[in-house]
Design a protein around this motif. Structure first.
Motif, PDB file in Angstrom:
ATOM      1  N   ARG A 144       0.834  -1.198   0.000  1.00 62.80           N
ATOM      2  CA  ARG A 144       0.000   0.000   0.000  1.00 62.80           C
ATOM      3  C   ARG A 144       0.869   1.250   0.000  1.00 62.80           C
ATOM      4  NH1 ARG A 144      -2.288  -0.553   4.664  1.00 62.80           N
ATOM      5  NH2 ARG A 144      -1.263   1.138   5.732  1.00 62.80           N
ATOM      6  N   ILE A 145       1.940   1.248   0.797  1.00 65.82           N
ATOM      7  CA  ILE A 145       2.848   2.392   0.847  1.00 65.82           C
ATOM      8  C   ILE A 145       3.522   2.584  -0.503  1.00 65.82           C
ATOM      9  CG2 ILE A 145       5.014   3.234   1.837  1.00 65.82           C
ATOM     10  CD1 ILE A 145       4.050   1.892   4.510  1.00 65.82           C
ATOM     11  N   ALA A 146       4.013   1.502  -1.089  1.00 64.43           N
ATOM     12  CA  ALA A 146       4.681   1.598  -2.394  1.00 64.43           C
ATOM     13  C   ALA A 146       3.725   2.104  -3.464  1.00 64.43           C
ATOM     14  CB  ALA A 146       5.251   0.243  -2.787  1.00 64.43           C
ATOM     15  N   ASN A 147       2.493   1.632  -3.436  1.00 58.34           N
ATOM     16  CA  ASN A 147       1.514   2.052  -4.444  1.00 58.34           C
ATOM     17  C   ASN A 147       1.043   3.486  -4.259  1.00 58.34           C
ATOM     18  OD1 ASN A 147       1.625  -0.380  -5.791  1.00 58.34           O
ATOM     19  ND2 ASN A 147      -0.107  -1.245  -4.677  1.00 58.34           N
ATOM     20  N   SER A 148       1.230   4.051  -3.068  1.00 58.72           N
ATOM     21  CA  SER A 148       0.787   5.425  -2.823  1.00 58.72           C
ATOM     22  C   SER A 148       1.832   6.457  -3.233  1.00 58.72           C
ATOM     23  CB  SER A 148       0.439   5.613  -1.338  1.00 58.72           C
ATOM     24  OG  SER A 148       1.615   5.585  -0.550  1.00 58.72           O
ATOM     25  N   ARG A 149       3.013   6.015  -3.568  1.00 59.16           N
ATOM     26  CA  ARG A 149       4.074   6.938  -3.974  1.00 59.16           C
ATOM     27  C   ARG A 149       3.823   7.465  -5.379  1.00 59.16           C
ATOM     28  NH1 ARG A 149       9.174   3.565  -1.581  1.00 59.16           N
ATOM     29  NH2 ARG A 149       8.824   4.192   0.571  1.00 59.16           N
ATOM     30  N   LEU A 154       4.393   3.227 -12.733  1.00 62.17           N
ATOM     31  CA  LEU A 154       5.391   3.145 -13.796  1.00 62.17           C
ATOM     32  C   LEU A 154       6.442   2.108 -13.457  1.00 62.17           C
ATOM     33  CD1 LEU A 154       5.908   6.951 -14.424  1.00 62.17           C
ATOM     34  CD2 LEU A 154       4.449   5.365 -15.693  1.00 62.17           C
ATOM     35  N   ASN A 155       6.939   1.447 -14.464  1.00 61.67           N
ATOM     36  CA  ASN A 155       8.020   0.487 -14.255  1.00 61.67           C
ATOM     37  C   ASN A 155       9.345   1.223 -14.365  1.00 61.67           C
ATOM     38  OD1 ASN A 155       6.378  -1.718 -13.939  1.00 61.67           O
ATOM     39  ND2 ASN A 155       6.306  -2.138 -16.136  1.00 61.67           N
ATOM     40  N   PRO A 156      10.048   1.374 -13.266  1.00 62.53           N
ATOM     41  CA  PRO A 156      11.329   2.074 -13.343  1.00 62.53           C
ATOM     42  C   PRO A 156      12.360   1.215 -14.060  1.00 62.53           C
ATOM     43  CG  PRO A 156      10.991   1.212 -11.138  1.00 62.53           C
ATOM     44  CD  PRO A 156       9.736   0.944 -11.920  1.00 62.53           C
ATOM     45  N   ILE A 157      13.325   1.883 -14.667  1.00 63.81           N
ATOM     46  CA  ILE A 157      14.394   1.163 -15.346  1.00 63.81           C
ATOM     47  C   ILE A 157      15.247   0.434 -14.327  1.00 63.81           C
ATOM     48  CG2 ILE A 157      16.466   1.435 -16.739  1.00 63.81           C
ATOM     49  CD1 ILE A 157      15.056   3.836 -18.049  1.00 63.81           C
ATOM     50  N   THR A 158      15.493   1.070 -13.221  1.00 68.37           N
ATOM     51  CA  THR A 158      16.291   0.437 -12.165  1.00 68.37           C
ATOM     52  C   THR A 158      15.627   0.654 -10.822  1.00 68.37           C
ATOM     53  OG1 THR A 158      17.601   2.405 -11.768  1.00 68.37           O
ATOM     54  CG2 THR A 158      18.481   0.831 -13.369  1.00 68.37           C
ATOM     55  N   GLN A 159      15.957  -0.191  -9.920  1.00 69.13           N
ATOM     56  CA  GLN A 159      15.552  -0.023  -8.531  1.00 69.13           C
ATOM     57  C   GLN A 159      16.712   0.668  -7.818  1.00 69.13           C
ATOM     58  OE1 GLN A 159      12.608  -0.849  -7.159  1.00 69.13           O
ATOM     59  NE2 GLN A 159      11.936  -1.415  -9.201  1.00 69.13           N
TER      60      GLN A 159
END
Length: 173
Positions: A144-149, A154-159
């Motif tokens: 939930r926290i990650a999805n609220s950012r 979007l799929n980032p190129i890198t983590q």
């Protein structure tokens, strides 16, 4: 007002009490799956309505007032994380036979009372539910926290901390 129901761990067993009298017991090792049925987003314990505990031969329906989702779940987080058996489903998608629903409102379905139900009676319905998981409360919270950012979809190129390798580019001659 004190609720007469509660659940607790006793060694490897989960015990259901009513008015401090044991009414049921089952081995935690036998649990194949736990499904939390929720209202709203299912993000807080207050969103939960009931739990469905799947055992080899039957289902145990535990309304929120038994405390299964609270005390039983939070006392042994490592057990549930290792077992990877906790799933989630919104109330609107979790249909139960009419005889198992209870409500103070005539036309509004409610949570079931505490009961055991033969697997043959519920399995086909539960297999139709769009289950989310497996994920523990902690995993659900972090998702939930990650999805609220911002830009969560979007799929980032890198983590963060990752390096990327690009294929070698060819030069034109």
């Amino acid at each position: 007002m004190r609720t007469p129901w509660h659940t607790a761990w006793q060694g490897p067993d989960l015990v259901v009490f009513r008015d401090d009298t044991e009414v049921d017991r089952f081995a935690a090792a036998q649990i194949e799956r736990v499904v939390f049925v929720y209202r709203g987003h299912g993000d807080t314990p207050g969103d939960l309505i009931y739990a469905v505990v799947e055992l080899p031969d039957e289902y145990v329906l535990l309304p929120v007032e038994t405390g299964f989702a609270g005390r039983v779940n939070f006392e042994r987080l490592d057990f549930w994380a290792e077992k990877q058996c906790i799933y989630w489903v919104p109330e609107s998608k979790a249909s139960l036979p009419a005889r198992l629903r209870r409500s103070v409102w005539l036309l509004r379905p409610g949570a079931p009372s505490y009961t055991r139900v033969p697997r043959s009676e519920l399995q086909a319905r539960i297999e139709q539910w769009p289950l989310e998981g497996p994920q523990t409360w902690e995993q659900r919270k972090w998702m939930r926290i990650a999805n609220s950012r911002p830009f969560a979809g979007l799929n980032p190129i890198t983590q963060p901390g990752e390096l990327t390798e690009h294929p070698p580019t060819r030069r034109r001659a």
